[in-house]
Structures are given as structure tokens and as C-alpha cells.
Write a protein that holds these residues in place. Structure first.
Motif, PDB file in Angstrom:
ATOM      1  N   TYR A  76       0.811  -1.207   0.000  1.00  0.00           N
ATOM      2  CA  TYR A  76       0.000   0.000   0.000  1.00  0.00           C
ATOM      3  C   TYR A  76       0.852   1.269   0.000  1.00  0.00           C
ATOM      4  N   ARG A  79       1.540   1.559  -3.782  1.00  0.00           N
ATOM      5  CA  ARG A  79       0.377   1.805  -4.622  1.00  0.00           C
ATOM      6  C   ARG A  79       0.219   3.272  -5.044  1.00  0.00           C
ATOM      7  N   PRO A  80       0.447   4.269  -4.158  1.00  0.00           N
ATOM      8  CA  PRO A  80       0.357   5.651  -4.644  1.00  0.00           C
ATOM      9  C   PRO A  80       1.378   5.971  -5.741  1.00  0.00           C
ATOM     10  N   ALA A  83       0.073   4.484  -8.775  1.00  0.00           N
ATOM     11  CA  ALA A  83      -1.090   5.248  -9.245  1.00  0.00           C
ATOM     12  C   ALA A  83      -0.674   6.429 -10.108  1.00  0.00           C
ATOM     13  N   THR A 102      -0.812  -4.341 -15.936  1.00  0.00           N
ATOM     14  CA  THR A 102      -1.033  -4.669 -14.525  1.00  0.00           C
ATOM     15  C   THR A 102      -1.170  -6.177 -14.314  1.00  0.00           C
ATOM     16  N   GLY A 138       1.883  -4.267  -5.349  1.00  0.00           N
ATOM     17  CA  GLY A 138       1.209  -3.019  -5.025  1.00  0.00           C
ATOM     18  C   GLY A 138       1.121  -2.075  -6.211  1.00  0.00           C
ATOM     19  N   ILE A 139       2.219  -1.953  -6.962  1.00  0.00           N
ATOM     20  CA  ILE A 139       2.226  -1.095  -8.151  1.00  0.00           C
ATOM     21  C   ILE A 139       1.186  -1.589  -9.155  1.00  0.00           C
ATOM     22  N   ALA A 142      -2.418  -0.853  -8.125  1.00  0.00           N
ATOM     23  CA  ALA A 142      -2.751   0.570  -8.186  1.00  0.00           C
ATOM     24  C   ALA A 142      -3.468   0.936  -9.471  1.00  0.00           C
ATOM     25  N   SER A 146      -8.665   1.096 -11.245  1.00  0.00           N
ATOM     26  CA  SER A 146      -8.838   2.413 -11.864  1.00  0.00           C
ATOM     27  C   SER A 146      -9.011   2.280 -13.369  1.00  0.00           C
ATOM     28  N   ALA A 381      -7.116   6.545  -9.617  1.00  0.00           N
ATOM     29  CA  ALA A 381      -5.950   5.802  -9.142  1.00  0.00           C
ATOM     30  C   ALA A 381      -5.289   6.493  -7.958  1.00  0.00           C
ATOM     31  N   GLN A 385      -5.665   5.107  -4.098  1.00  0.00           N
ATOM     32  CA  GLN A 385      -4.464   4.489  -3.536  1.00  0.00           C
ATOM     33  C   GLN A 385      -3.926   5.244  -2.329  1.00  0.00           C
TER      34      GLN A 385
END
Length: 447
Positions: A76, A79-80, A83, A102, A138-139, A142, A146, A381, A385
Motif C-alpha cells: 500500500y 500503490r500511490p 497510481a 497490470t 502493489g504497483i 494501483a 482504476s 488511481a 491508492q
């Protein structure tokens, strides 16, 4: 089904559209989310039940569980970052290409986790490699929901956008069920077999299922509204910059609404570790079956609640479900502590199968409709995230709040309820968009 209609770019009118396109988008989103989140949730089950003993063998049991749950949260943090990157390319080059990427990222990283040596074999390098592969997961995650939500919404006719986009999150619930069933099978193995090779099988299996989803997504088409913006050279050069310049308030709103994901991770990860601990003493099999049952009900409830949201609006359904979660979290953990299996099943069905299904079904449309086409992928996204980051570490925070007693669940329930209230307040401030044409979404008058 007869021919549907799509919003005409540049006007409030509508035109006939091939129903097959939106059906194909919904099915591909369902399959992709199902298979990608199968990968994501087998990690959750392994983190709660196995990884403490496999990758943190030199720590005492409580510390090992805490470290294992922390590796779940690491994704997590990534993830940003994912995103921003995937949102940029999703808004620049297209939803479909990012959705294919993804799947490849998630499938490869998950398979490799199943191949990792244990702590006893290579020492501290084992948990380091685990964390690195978790970052890749996580990537990937993200951009998954979305992209799927943006593409499906942009293919869908007005008046049915929530229904079609809900299949993205219904796929997520299906992925949870499959992951739990597979892990349920290996969890019945003798502990020596489970810790040596049994836990690896669900991770290896992911390679096959991701290939199936990749083939399905290859047949997708980019939405017409996105293609027309490309042809008209209306694509933002730097979507993220334009997003924060024009719609920063909407991003913040989505961040706060995304706190609802705390419900999911506390239920799926912390709740499993808590209930099966020596102090509480409920069997792994029972709790895994509880999770499967609750999410099976969600498979039926989410499309139905999305249809309701297409008729009465996003906000009433979303907010009601969120506040229901704030109440049911106390009921659920009380049931767990009672040890009454029937009561645990009933509480989980209402908590996850009904209350949580409402925001979970609605948010793909609710969030996507806050943004214009040129920044929609980035907006969903980044907003989700950043909010999901709280959800990722919620199991670790919850385990810390429990304290040495290992049965003090009340602070955890309060944490979840507070997140739900924040989410409800943020949703209340949003505009209702269920009757707004696609090409009018995200315009200044509608924010």
C-alpha cells in the motif's frame, strides 16, 4: 438485451451503441479483477497464517505475526507511486494497455513469491525479497481497478453506469473467494507440509489464471470518448498536473471515501489472524469459510445495489452502506469473541455481504464520475491508492491496538468505525452525478 445508448461527446444527447462493447468491457473487468485480486488475497491469507513462521522464523510468534502483517501493508506504500505512473499512461496512451500491464506485473510477482526460499534457507534475504515482490504487487494493483472502472464506465450507457462498473469490484470479491477456497484446501495439510510446500501452490497457480485474463483483455477496445479526445488532441500532456490544478478537491474527497477499504483489510487479514490466535481459538477452517460465505453473498448483493444506485443515486446507497459498516464491525467482533460459530457467520454475512457491498459496488462509478475523461484514470488511481494506504496498514495498527491481551478488540472496532464516519462525511460533500451525461462529468459546474 437491446441496443443501448452512450453519451454523445460534446452534447447532452445520446446515440445507439453496440451493447456488446460494454458487456465485453464488464466481463473483462470482472475477469481481470478476479484473477488479479486472487493473487492479492492469497498473499493476505498467507500473511495471516503462514509467513510469520516461514519468513520471520527467528522472532517470537507475536512479533512474527506483526512483521508478516506489515509486509501486507508494504504494497500500500507502493500503490500511490504506481497510481501516479499508471494513471499518467492510462490517461495518455489508453486504458487497455495499462490494464494488460497490470496483469503481467501481478502474475509474475505472485508466481515468484511462491518460488522464494525461506528464512531458514537464506536468512534475512528471504523477507527482503518478499517485500520487493510485494511492492511490485502493489504497483500493479494501483492501476487495476482504476483502469477497469474508467474503461467500463466510458463504454456504459447513462442510467446503467453503476451496474456495469460494479462488475469490476464484484470480480474482486470473486478473486477473494477463489483465493480463500484454494488456501482453505492447503490449510488442511499437516503443518510441516503447509510450511514447506503447501503454501506455495496457490502462488504458482496464479500464473495460469493471469494468462486467461490476459487473453480476455486483448479483445477490449478503447472507449469512443477516449479515442475522440486522442483524435482531437485533447489529451492532457501531464494528466497528474492537470488533475491537481483543476480537481484537487475531488482527489481529496476520493482519498477520504477510500478509507472504507479499512473494513476489508481488517476483516480479511486482521480478523483472520485475531480469530485464529491461541487466545481466541477459532479454527482456521471455520474463519476461512466465514470469509467465503460473506463474499459469496457480496457477489449477489453488489450488482443489485448498483442497480439501486442507478435509480436513486450514488450517495444514498454509498453512505447507508458505510454507516452500516461502522455499526456492524462491533457486532462482528463481539460474535467472534463469543465463539458462537452460527453468530459469527450471520454477523459476517450482514457486515461484508450486505453493508460493505454497498460502497464496494458503488465506488467505481461514484469516484469515476467525479472526474473528466482526460484525468479520470489518474483521479481514481491516485485518490483511491492514497486512501487505501490507511487500509494496508490497518491490520498492523489493529494488531498493535489489541495489545498484550490479544483479545482486546474494542479499539480495533473504534478505529474502523472512525474511518467509516470520515468516509461518509466525504461522500456527503460530493455532487450527485447519476443523471449527468458522460461528457459533462468533471466540469467546474459539477464539482
Amino acid at each position: 438485451m437491446t441496443a443501448s445508448t452512450l453519451d454523445v461527446p460534446g452534447s447532452g444527447a445520446q446515440r445507439p451503441a453496440a451493447t456488446a462493447k460494454v458487456k465485453r468491457a464488464a466481463v473483462a473487468s470482472f475477469l481481470g479483477s478476479m484473477l488479479e485480486y486472487y493473487d492479492f488475497y492469497i498473499y493476505a491469507s498467507a500473511a495471516a497464517l503462514v509467513f510469520g513462521k516461514v519468513f520471520f522464523a527467528d522472532s517470537d510468534p507475536a512479533t512474527a505475526t506483526l512483521l508478516s502483517l506489515a509486509t501486507f501493508g508494504v504494497a500500500y506504500i507502493a500503490r500511490p507511486v504506481g497510481a501516479v505512473l499508471l494513471g499518467h499512461f492510462g490517461d495518455r496512451v489508453g486504458r487497455k494497455r495499462v490494464m494488460l500491464l497490470t496483469l503481467v506485473l501481478m502474475g509474475t510477482s505472485t508466481f515468484l513469491i511462491g518460488c522464494l526460499p525461506t528464512y531458514d534457507a537464506i536468512g534475512v534475504a528471504a523477507p527482503i525479497l518478499l517485500v520487493l515482490l510485494r511492492v511490485v504487487q502493489g504497483i500493479s494493483a494501483a492501476g487495476e481497478q482504476s483502469g477497469a472502472g474508467s474503461l467500463t464506465l466510458e463504454h456504459a450507457p447513462m442510467g446503467r453506469r453503476a451496474f456495469f462498473t460494479s462488475w469490476t469490484l464484484t470480480g474482486t470479491q470473486a478473486g477473494f473467494i477463489i483465493a480463500t477456497v484454494v488456501f482453505l484446501a492447503v490449510a488442511t495439510l499437516p503443518e510441516s507440509a503447509l510450511l514447506s510446500w503447501g503454501w506455495r501452490v496457490p502462488f504458482w497457480f496464479s500464473l495460469l489464471v493471469v494468462v486467461v485474463a490476459y487473453v480476455a483483455r486483448r479483445k477490449l477496445e478503447e472507449p469512443e470518448v477516449f479515442q475522440e479526445e486522442q483524435q482531437g488532441q485533447k489529451i492532457a500532456k501531464f494528466p497528474v498536473v492537470e488533475l491537481f490544478r483543476n480537481q484537487a478537491a475531488d482527489v481529496l474527497r476520493v482519498v477520504c471515501c477510500a478509507f472504507i477499504a479499512v473494513v476489508s483489510t481488517v476483516f480479511a487479514v486482521f480478523g483472520l489472524a485475531f480469530a485464529t490466535s491461541d487466545e481466541v481459538g477459532i479454527s482456521k477452517t471455520t474463519m476461512l469459510l466465514v470469509a467465503v460465505s460473506a463474499n459469496a453473498l457480496a457477489l449477489l448483493m453488489q450488482p443489485a445495489l448498483a442497480i439501486l444506485a442507478d435509480r436513486v443515486g450514488r450517495k444514498p446507497v454509498f453512505i447507508t452502506g458505510v454507516l452500516g459498516c461502522a455499526v456492524m464491525v462491533f457486532v462482528y467482533f463481539h460474535a467472534v469473541m463469543s465463539g458462537n460459530v452460527a453468530l459469527i457467520f450471520l454477523a459476517a454475512l450482514v457486515f461484508i455481504g450486505v453493508a460493505y457491498s454497498a460502497p464496494n459496488a458503488i465506488w467505481p462509478a461514484f469516484y469515476a464520475e467525479m472526474f473528466s475523461t482526460k484525468v479520470r484514470f489518474s483521479g481514481i488511481a491516485i485518490g483511491t491508492q492514497l486512501g487505501f494506504a490507511a487500509a494496508g496498514f490497518a491490520p498492523t495498527i489493529a494488531w498493535t491496538l489489541v495489545g498484550d491481551s490479544r483479545t482486546n478488540w474494542l479499539p480495533v472496532a473504534v478505529l474502523v468505525a472512525v474511518c467509516c464516519v470520515v468516509c461518509a462525511v466525504a461522500a456527503f460533500t460530493a455532487r450527485e452525478t447519476y443523471r449527468v451525461p458522460l461528457t459533462e462529468l468533471g466540469k467546474p459546474a459539477l464539482r
